[in-house]
Design an enzyme around this catalytic site. Structure first.
Site, mmCIF file in Angstrom:
data_model
loop_
_atom_site.group_PDB
_atom_site.id
_atom_site.type_symbol
_atom_site.label_atom_id
_atom_site.label_comp_id
_atom_site.label_asym_id
_atom_site.label_seq_id
_atom_site.Cartn_x
_atom_site.Cartn_y
_atom_site.Cartn_z
ATOM 1 N N VAL A 1 -29.169 129.256 -9.728
ATOM 2 C CA VAL A 1 -29.493 130.115 -8.579
ATOM 3 C C VAL A 1 -30.778 129.632 -7.887
ATOM 4 O O VAL A 1 -31.863 130.134 -8.150
ATOM 5 C CB VAL A 1 -29.621 131.596 -9.007
ATOM 6 N N PRO A 2 -30.666 128.655 -6.982
ATOM 7 C CA PRO A 2 -31.855 128.110 -6.310
ATOM 8 C C PRO A 2 -32.251 128.832 -5.027
ATOM 9 O O PRO A 2 -32.905 128.256 -4.163
ATOM 10 C CB PRO A 2 -31.413 126.671 -5.994
ATOM 11 N N GLU A 3 -31.893 130.104 -4.886
ATOM 12 C CA GLU A 3 -32.185 130.841 -3.654
ATOM 13 C C GLU A 3 -33.636 130.718 -3.213
ATOM 14 O O GLU A 3 -33.926 130.479 -2.041
ATOM 15 C CB GLU A 3 -31.843 132.332 -3.832
ATOM 16 N N LEU A 4 -34.566 130.919 -4.146
ATOM 17 C CA LEU A 4 -35.971 130.936 -3.745
ATOM 18 C C LEU A 4 -36.431 129.570 -3.255
ATOM 19 O O LEU A 4 -37.331 129.481 -2.412
ATOM 20 C CB LEU A 4 -36.850 131.410 -4.918
ATOM 21 N N VAL B 1 -34.616 127.692 -1.447
ATOM 22 C CA VAL B 1 -34.151 127.643 -0.065
ATOM 23 C C VAL B 1 -35.146 128.340 0.844
ATOM 24 O O VAL B 1 -35.305 127.987 2.011
ATOM 25 C CB VAL B 1 -32.754 128.296 0.051
#
Length: 260
Positions: free
Chosen positions: A133-136, A138
């Protein structure tokens, strides 16, 4: 059973196999999210022939996450429509009252990881796929539904580590971290997932399973029903226009549809 150009649905021995089939990497956009939600709501019909559900991807990718190009191109108007649709897709899998097994056949990145985490059991193909989960990284926050699903799947400590680390993990590491429940030979993945789903549907009476699943999720859903996404929408809109999403796309391999 059919489906449409974005999703194929086949029913075999009472197991509904849902294949994401949207572009090269099954990127989550407005249309796919709405289709996922409708498909899952239809499969949840207690009068239908489906006893359990397997979710997988067509091709070599489960889902590479949100189509970030659509977010950048669409700006505020698209974000305002898309984020509720994304949460609707996640919650339709999370709340489905029958056993749901993820057959993670390849990369499950960000939103793809959350979609797998929303399932009751996650089986990943051993090989070259990654999950995380690489959302942050991005530059965008998690929608509340994604945060709650990750916390439910991994526990508070595991979710905190996965979210702030933002790394994508190969299958062995994903198993150790609890991102998936077991690994499978790629050639046997779908058959194994169907067998697990079938056992869950056979070993537990359907009404008992549905009631217990709802009980387990009750506190999560009560929190989600109370929250608003105003700050999340504002930050996604800012990220779509200030260059941070485009910068992430430019430095990421497969940047045309990869992110959250």
């Amino acid at each position: 059973m059919g489906g449409n150009a974005m999703i194929a649905v086949d029913v075999m021995d009472g197991i509904g196999v849902v294949r994401l089939a949207h572009g090269k990497v099954n990127a989550l956009d407005l249309e796919l999210c709405r289709t996922i939600e409708q498909t899952m709501r239809d499969l949840d019909d207690q009068r239908g022939p489906v006893r359990a559900v397997v979710v997988t991807g067509a091709g070599r990718v489960f889902s590479a996450g949100v189509d970030l190009k659509r977010v950048v191109d669409g700006g505020a108007a698209y974000v305002a429509e898309f984020l509720p649709a994304l949460s609707g897709a996640f919650r339709s899998v999370f709340d489905l009252g029958k056993p749901v097994v993820a057959a993670v056949n390849g990369h499950a990145i960000a939103g793809g990881c959350v979609l797998a985490a929303a399932c009751d059991h996650r089986i990943m193909a051993s090989g070259s796929g990654t999950i995380g989960v690489p959302e942050l990284r991005v530059g965008v926050p998690f929608p509340h539904s994604a945060l709650e699903i990750m916390r439910f799947a991994l526990g508070p400590v595991g979710a905190r580590r996965a979210i702030f680390d933002g790394a994508n993990h190969e299958p062995d590491a994903a198993l150790a971290l609890g991102l998936v429940d077991e690994l499978s030979d790629p050639d046997a993945l779908l058959d194994h997932a169907m067998a697990v789903a079938g056992r869950m549907a056979t070993d537990i009476p359907a009404d008992t399973f549905r009631c217990t699943k709802a009980q387990l999720r009750q506190e999560v859903n009560e929190r989600l029903d109370r929250v608003t996404e105003r700050a999340t929408v504002e930050l996604w809109t800012t990220a779509a226009t200030d260059g941070r999403i485009r910068a992430f796309m430019n430095r990421t391999v497969g940047h045309s549809a990869d992110g959250t």
